[in-house]
Enzyme design. Structure first.
Site, PDB file in Angstrom:
ATOM      1  N   GLU A  29       0.839  -1.204   0.000  1.00 45.12           N
ATOM      2  CA  GLU A  29       0.000   0.000   0.000  1.00 45.12           C
ATOM      3  C   GLU A  29       0.875   1.256   0.000  1.00 45.12           C
ATOM      4  O   GLU A  29       1.696   1.428   0.912  1.00 45.12           O
ATOM      5  CB  GLU A  29      -0.896  -0.019   1.251  1.00 45.12           C
ATOM      6  N   LEU A  58      -5.772  -1.640  -0.471  1.00 46.53           N
ATOM      7  CA  LEU A  58      -5.609  -1.787   0.971  1.00 46.53           C
ATOM      8  C   LEU A  58      -6.179  -3.158   1.377  1.00 46.53           C
ATOM      9  O   LEU A  58      -7.353  -3.272   1.723  1.00 46.53           O
ATOM     10  CB  LEU A  58      -6.338  -0.645   1.689  1.00 46.53           C
ATOM     11  N   GLU A  60      -4.241  -6.540   3.106  1.00 49.24           N
ATOM     12  CA  GLU A  60      -3.004  -7.229   3.488  1.00 49.24           C
ATOM     13  C   GLU A  60      -2.997  -8.690   3.057  1.00 49.24           C
ATOM     14  O   GLU A  60      -1.965  -9.208   2.607  1.00 49.24           O
ATOM     15  CB  GLU A  60      -2.790  -7.120   5.003  1.00 49.24           C
ATOM     16  N   GLN A  82       2.075  -2.123   6.196  1.00 48.54           N
ATOM     17  CA  GLN A  82       2.373  -0.790   6.742  1.00 48.54           C
ATOM     18  C   GLN A  82       2.714  -0.801   8.225  1.00 48.54           C
ATOM     19  O   GLN A  82       3.518   0.002   8.690  1.00 48.54           O
ATOM     20  CB  GLN A  82       1.207   0.157   6.470  1.00 48.54           C
ATOM     21  N   PHE A  83       2.102  -1.694   9.003  1.00 53.48           N
ATOM     22  CA  PHE A  83       2.425  -1.830  10.425  1.00 53.48           C
ATOM     23  C   PHE A  83       2.263  -3.309  10.799  1.00 53.48           C
ATOM     24  O   PHE A  83       1.357  -3.991  10.313  1.00 53.48           O
ATOM     25  CB  PHE A  83       1.503  -0.968  11.298  1.00 53.48           C
ATOM     26  N   ALA A  84       3.117  -3.792  11.707  1.00 53.02           N
ATOM     27  CA  ALA A  84       3.119  -5.224  12.025  1.00 53.02           C
ATOM     28  C   ALA A  84       1.773  -5.694  12.568  1.00 53.02           C
ATOM     29  O   ALA A  84       1.393  -6.847  12.373  1.00 53.02           O
ATOM     30  CB  ALA A  84       4.235  -5.536  13.021  1.00 53.02           C
ATOM     31  N   HIS A 129      -0.779  -0.356  15.785  1.00 51.21           N
ATOM     32  CA  HIS A 129       0.360   0.131  15.015  1.00 51.21           C
ATOM     33  C   HIS A 129       1.691  -0.157  15.712  1.00 51.21           C
ATOM     34  O   HIS A 129       2.749  -0.018  15.088  1.00 51.21           O
ATOM     35  CB  HIS A 129       0.240   1.641  14.776  1.00 51.21           C
TER      36      HIS A 129
END
Length: 325
Positions: A29, A58, A60, A82-84, A129
């Site tokens: 993304e 968007l 995952e 974008q974040f784990a 996040h």
């Protein structure tokens, strides 16, 4: 040699891999025109084109699922999440598909896929996040888990991850993205996966850490030295496979162990390391291993995250505890 932040080192590694190997593609993304949420892929679409650096919807699970198909059919995808905390949305693709393909196909198919994701606290992000999910993947056979703690390591480990024939989860500590500059070679180099580094030598106690807990452990070791305690600090670099040899060699020398991570305590990497040390070094131990970790709660709101993430005073207190036993 240039002085780079971790973001710049990762960008350099990706550019060199795109140059070196036409099979390497990047997808995720906003990785293209916007250069990624933390600008790790900044400028790569303009340089290498929209067929090598691909903006995705968007989704995952779709990003990882598409990457698995690309990898099986000969490409070397590098997928950015974008974040784990968003890895939960791709968990089935990672744990049920990517990690098992070599085993399931009897070695006919492999998945040379790298999944990059920022993780960890310290930058005041909202819920999901800042999560640290590495223990979930330590418990997932078939996928390697790599976590750098410096710009130099980030570049060399990412290059090694991209050339690895099997899936690699590459977790990047957000707090270290731009907080440190370090001399980093501009040319390509690799750092072997699965090999820890002794980043400070000592003979009194072993402190094992990874990611953004490495500078915390080093600061605690510096303060302990002021009290006459010489702590050896081991940077794991790779969570799976775990470098048991380096950990055991250090603990057999010092006789004491403190393990540090910001993920929740129960079932975490520190618990696995304590078990390994008890199995391999029991007769060398002068004290029970001690864990310094996050709490067994969801990662908290920004106002109180400093109470959650381990800091140097907490690690120093653990060092004193094992030294007094």
């Amino acid at each position: 040699m240039a002085r780079m932040t971790m973001v710049e080192a990762l960008n350099s590694a990706l550019a060199l891999e795109l140059e070196r190997d036409p099979r390497v593609v990047i997808l995720g993304e906003d990785v293209g025109k916007n250069g990624g949420v933390f600008r790790v892929t900044d400028g790569l679409m303009a340089r290498f084109g929209e067929k090598r650096v691909i903006d995705t919807p968007l989704a995952e699970s779709g990003i990882v699922g598409t990457s698995i198909g690309m990898a099986i059919y000969g490409l070397r995808p590098v997928a950015e999440i974008q974040f784990a905390g968003f890895l939960y949305l791709a968990m089935n693709q990672i744990a049920s598909q990517a990690s098992r393909m070599r085993f399931r196909s009897g070695g006919v198919f492999t998945v040379p896929l790298v999944i990059r994701a920022p993780y960890g606290g310290g930058v005041r992000t909202p819920e999901l996040h800042s999560d640290s999910l590495e223990a979930l993947f330590l418990h997932t056979p078939g996928i390697k888990v790599v976590i750098p703690s410096s710009p130099y390591d980030a570049k060399g480990l990412l290059a090694a991850a991209i050339e690895d024939p099997d899936p690699v989860l590459f977790l990047e500590p957000m707090k270290l993205y731009r907080s440190v500059r370090q001399e980093v070679p501009e040319e390509r180099y690799t750092i072997p996966l699965g090999k820890a580094a002794v980043v400070r030598e000592g003979q009194d106690v072993t402190v094992v850490a990874y990611g953004q807990m490495v500078p915390v452990a080093l600061e605690a070791a510096r303060q302990a030295a002021g009290e006459g305690i010489e702590a050896e600090v081991v940077d794991l670099r790779t969570i799976s496979p775990l470098d048991e040899e380096t950990i055991a060699a250090s603990v057999e020398k010092t006789g004491r162990l403190v393990t540090v991570h910001e993920a929740p305590r129960a079932g975490g990497v520190a618990a696995e390391i304590a078990a390994v040390v008890n199995e391999r070094c029991f007769y060398s131990l002068h004290a029970s291993p001690v864990r310094v970790t996050g709490a067994d709660t969801p990662f908290p709101v920004p106002a109180v995250e400093d109470f959650y993430v381990p800091d140097a005073p907490r690690v120093l207190a653990a060092i004193r505890q094992v030294m007094s036993a």
